[in-house]
Design a protein around this motif. Sequence first.
Motif, PDB file in Angstrom:
ATOM      1  N   GLY A 150      10.594  24.762  76.081  1.00 25.91           N
ATOM      2  CA  GLY A 150      10.435  26.152  76.523  1.00 25.91           C
ATOM      3  C   GLY A 150       9.748  27.020  75.488  1.00 25.91           C
ATOM      4  N   ILE A 151       9.069  26.405  74.530  1.00 24.87           N
ATOM      5  CA  ILE A 151       8.396  27.160  73.470  1.00 24.87           C
ATOM      6  C   ILE A 151       7.029  27.602  73.962  1.00 24.87           C
ATOM      7  CG2 ILE A 151       7.403  27.005  71.147  1.00 24.87           C
ATOM      8  CD1 ILE A 151       9.592  24.908  70.524  1.00 24.87           C
ATOM      9  N   SER A 152       6.778  28.907  73.891  1.00 24.56           N
ATOM     10  CA  SER A 152       5.475  29.427  74.301  1.00 24.56           C
ATOM     11  C   SER A 152       4.602  29.794  73.105  1.00 24.56           C
ATOM     12  CB  SER A 152       5.648  30.646  75.207  1.00 24.56           C
ATOM     13  OG  SER A 152       6.321  31.680  74.519  1.00 24.56           O
ATOM     14  N   TYR A 153       5.195  29.913  71.913  1.00 24.32           N
ATOM     15  CA  TYR A 153       4.416  30.235  70.714  1.00 24.32           C
ATOM     16  C   TYR A 153       5.109  29.652  69.492  1.00 24.32           C
ATOM     17  CZ  TYR A 153       1.791  32.813  67.199  1.00 24.32           C
ATOM     18  OH  TYR A 153       1.000  33.138  66.134  1.00 24.32           O
ATOM     19  N   TYR A 154       4.301  29.157  68.581  1.00 23.52           N
ATOM     20  CA  TYR A 154       4.808  28.557  67.353  1.00 23.52           C
ATOM     21  C   TYR A 154       3.815  28.866  66.248  1.00 23.52           C
ATOM     22  CZ  TYR A 154       5.504  24.564  64.113  1.00 23.52           C
ATOM     23  OH  TYR A 154       5.679  23.758  63.028  1.00 23.52           O
ATOM     24  N   GLN A 155       4.313  29.257  65.101  1.00 21.39           N
ATOM     25  CA  GLN A 155       3.457  29.523  63.944  1.00 21.39           C
ATOM     26  C   GLN A 155       4.135  28.950  62.711  1.00 21.39           C
ATOM     27  OE1 GLN A 155       2.232  33.617  63.660  1.00 21.39           O
ATOM     28  NE2 GLN A 155       1.179  33.322  61.717  1.00 21.39           N
ATOM     29  N   ASP A 156       3.389  28.178  61.953  1.00 15.81           N
ATOM     30  CA  ASP A 156       3.931  27.547  60.756  1.00 15.81           C
ATOM     31  C   ASP A 156       2.904  27.672  59.631  1.00 15.81           C
ATOM     32  OD1 ASP A 156       5.333  26.085  58.899  1.00 15.81           O
ATOM     33  OD2 ASP A 156       5.318  24.216  60.021  1.00 15.81           O
ATOM     34  N   GLN A 157       3.047  28.739  58.860  1.00 19.47           N
ATOM     35  CA  GLN A 157       2.185  28.977  57.709  1.00 19.47           C
ATOM     36  C   GLN A 157       3.085  29.313  56.527  1.00 19.47           C
ATOM     37  OE1 GLN A 157      -0.400  31.723  60.206  1.00 19.47           O
ATOM     38  NE2 GLN A 157      -1.926  30.838  58.805  1.00 19.47           N
ATOM     39  N   ASP A 158       2.534  29.248  55.322  1.00 20.30           N
ATOM     40  CA  ASP A 158       3.384  29.455  54.149  1.00 20.30           C
ATOM     41  C   ASP A 158       4.053  30.826  54.135  1.00 20.30           C
ATOM     42  OD1 ASP A 158       1.008  30.780  53.675  1.00 20.30           O
ATOM     43  OD2 ASP A 158       0.797  30.103  51.605  1.00 20.30           O
ATOM     44  N   TRP A 159       3.468  31.815  54.758  1.00 18.68           N
ATOM     45  CA  TRP A 159       4.021  33.166  54.751  1.00 18.68           C
ATOM     46  C   TRP A 159       4.705  33.548  56.067  1.00 18.68           C
ATOM     47  CZ3 TRP A 159       1.905  36.215  58.484  1.00 18.68           C
ATOM     48  CH2 TRP A 159       0.732  35.743  59.049  1.00 18.68           C
ATOM     49  N   CYS A 160       4.640  32.660  57.055  1.00 18.03           N
ATOM     50  CA  CYS A 160       5.224  32.988  58.360  1.00 18.03           C
ATOM     51  C   CYS A 160       5.671  31.736  59.102  1.00 18.03           C
ATOM     52  CB  CYS A 160       4.204  33.727  59.229  1.00 18.03           C
ATOM     53  SG  CYS A 160       4.770  33.976  60.928  1.00 18.03           S
ATOM     54  N   GLU A 161       6.926  31.772  59.521  1.00 18.06           N
ATOM     55  CA  GLU A 161       7.447  30.762  60.441  1.00 18.06           C
ATOM     56  C   GLU A 161       7.957  31.529  61.649  1.00 18.06           C
ATOM     57  OE1 GLU A 161      10.413  28.585  58.280  1.00 18.06           O
ATOM     58  OE2 GLU A 161       8.915  27.439  57.168  1.00 18.06           O
ATOM     59  N   SER A 162       7.463  31.157  62.821  1.00 15.23           N
ATOM     60  CA  SER A 162       7.842  31.874  64.028  1.00 15.23           C
ATOM     61  C   SER A 162       7.868  30.910  65.207  1.00 15.23           C
ATOM     62  CB  SER A 162       6.832  33.001  64.301  1.00 15.23           C
ATOM     63  OG  SER A 162       7.129  33.658  65.504  1.00 15.23           O
ATOM     64  N   VAL A 163       8.798  31.146  66.109  1.00 12.92           N
ATOM     65  CA  VAL A 163       8.874  30.367  67.341  1.00 12.92           C
ATOM     66  C   VAL A 163       9.339  31.324  68.442  1.00 12.92           C
ATOM     67  CG1 VAL A 163      11.237  29.521  66.962  1.00 12.92           C
ATOM     68  CG2 VAL A 163       9.680  28.207  68.394  1.00 12.92           C
ATOM     69  N   ARG A 164       8.707  31.179  69.625  1.00 13.23           N
ATOM     70  CA  ARG A 164       9.031  32.076  70.731  1.00 13.23           C
ATOM     71  C   ARG A 164       9.394  31.265  71.967  1.00 13.23           C
ATOM     72  NH1 ARG A 164       5.447  37.149  72.777  1.00 13.23           N
ATOM     73  NH2 ARG A 164       7.074  38.039  74.046  1.00 13.23           N
ATOM     74  N   VAL A 165      10.505  31.647  72.567  1.00 11.23           N
ATOM     75  CA  VAL A 165      10.925  31.105  73.853  1.00 11.23           C
ATOM     76  C   VAL A 165      11.116  32.301  74.776  1.00 11.23           C
ATOM     77  CG1 VAL A 165      11.964  28.973  72.988  1.00 11.23           C
ATOM     78  CG2 VAL A 165      13.333  31.039  73.075  1.00 11.23           C
ATOM     79  N   GLU A 166      11.422  32.044  76.030  1.00  9.26           N
ATOM     80  CA  GLU A 166      11.547  33.142  76.999  1.00  9.26           C
ATOM     81  C   GLU A 166      12.594  34.173  76.577  1.00  9.26           C
ATOM     82  OE1 GLU A 166      12.726  33.658  81.655  1.00  9.26           O
ATOM     83  OE2 GLU A 166      11.546  31.893  81.091  1.00  9.26           O
ATOM     84  N   SER A 167      13.677  33.715  75.968  1.00  9.10           N
ATOM     85  CA  SER A 167      14.782  34.621  75.641  1.00  9.10           C
ATOM     86  C   SER A 167      14.612  35.369  74.324  1.00  9.10           C
ATOM     87  CB  SER A 167      16.099  33.837  75.596  1.00  9.10           C
ATOM     88  OG  SER A 167      16.011  32.808  74.616  1.00  9.10           O
ATOM     89  N   ALA A 168      13.782  34.879  73.392  1.00 10.39           N
ATOM     90  CA  ALA A 168      13.665  35.554  72.096  1.00 10.39           C
ATOM     91  C   ALA A 168      12.470  35.026  71.313  1.00 10.39           C
ATOM     92  CB  ALA A 168      14.929  35.329  71.258  1.00 10.39           C
ATOM     93  N   GLU A 169      12.074  35.823  70.328  1.00  8.92           N
ATOM     94  CA  GLU A 169      11.078  35.380  69.356  1.00  8.92           C
ATOM     95  C   GLU A 169      11.728  35.442  67.987  1.00  8.92           C
ATOM     96  OE1 GLU A 169       6.633  36.183  67.561  1.00  8.92           O
ATOM     97  OE2 GLU A 169       7.310  37.369  69.257  1.00  8.92           O
ATOM     98  N   TYR A 170      11.757  34.303  67.323  1.00  7.01           N
ATOM     99  CA  TYR A 170      12.359  34.208  66.000  1.00  7.01           C
ATOM    100  C   TYR A 170      11.245  34.186  64.959  1.00  7.01           C
ATOM    101  CZ  TYR A 170      16.360  32.667  68.765  1.00  7.01           C
ATOM    102  OH  TYR A 170      17.372  32.581  69.685  1.00  7.01           O
ATOM    103  N   ALA A 171      11.452  34.902  63.864  1.00  9.07           N
ATOM    104  CA  ALA A 171      10.457  34.915  62.796  1.00  9.07           C
ATOM    105  C   ALA A 171      11.145  35.189  61.467  1.00  9.07           C
ATOM    106  CB  ALA A 171       9.400  35.982  63.069  1.00  9.07           C
ATOM    107  N   ASN A 172      10.573  34.639  60.413  1.00  8.27           N
ATOM    108  CA  ASN A 172      11.130  34.879  59.083  1.00  8.27           C
ATOM    109  C   ASN A 172      10.424  36.021  58.365  1.00  8.27           C
ATOM    110  OD1 ASN A 172       8.677  33.725  58.417  1.00  8.27           O
ATOM    111  ND2 ASN A 172       9.529  32.276  56.945  1.00  8.27           N
TER     112      ASN A 172
END
Length: 186
Positions: A67-89
Amino acid sequence: MMRFLKSTAHILLCTIQYLAWVLIKLVLGIAAILALIVVVLYATADSTDPEMVPRLDTLVTAFNGYGISYYQDQDWCESVRVESAEYANSTASTCGVGDEKTPFDESGTALFAKAREAARKAKIAPIRLSVESAQGRVSFAQIHLSCFLCYASYVYSPLAKYQPDKAENAIVTEMGGGWYYVSTGI
């Protein structure tokens, strides 16, 4: 006095010749190092080989299954998005896609770990990946890659031939199975 002038001129000439030789060696050395870097980057870059298609399919199918619609994995950003929430550091505007980001909790951390593991298993190192699906099937996906002196991505467009914006000056290589390799120089 004449002997002194001749001696000084000879020393000056030898010094200039030596400095010119050092400069030539330096330029050749730098050129060799740059050529080596280009060869290594070319050899290790993701390819447009059709054998990539099953790996790309596997990766996108896994993301869609989670159910992941977005994912980002870089040294300054980790993010994952699903329908219920977007998590990011990170709260940076370039980290993730939404305005409301939730700090990683147990659920977000588990999703990010699953996404990272799916990328590792597919032997693809995306810096960003977005998936659009309709009725449970992937209708479009874009996998942005880390690329030296360019912008490169894999695009999945099974419903219509992928056409980038003309302003991008992108080189599009069709790979089969609805996949395209898109490269844009800087």
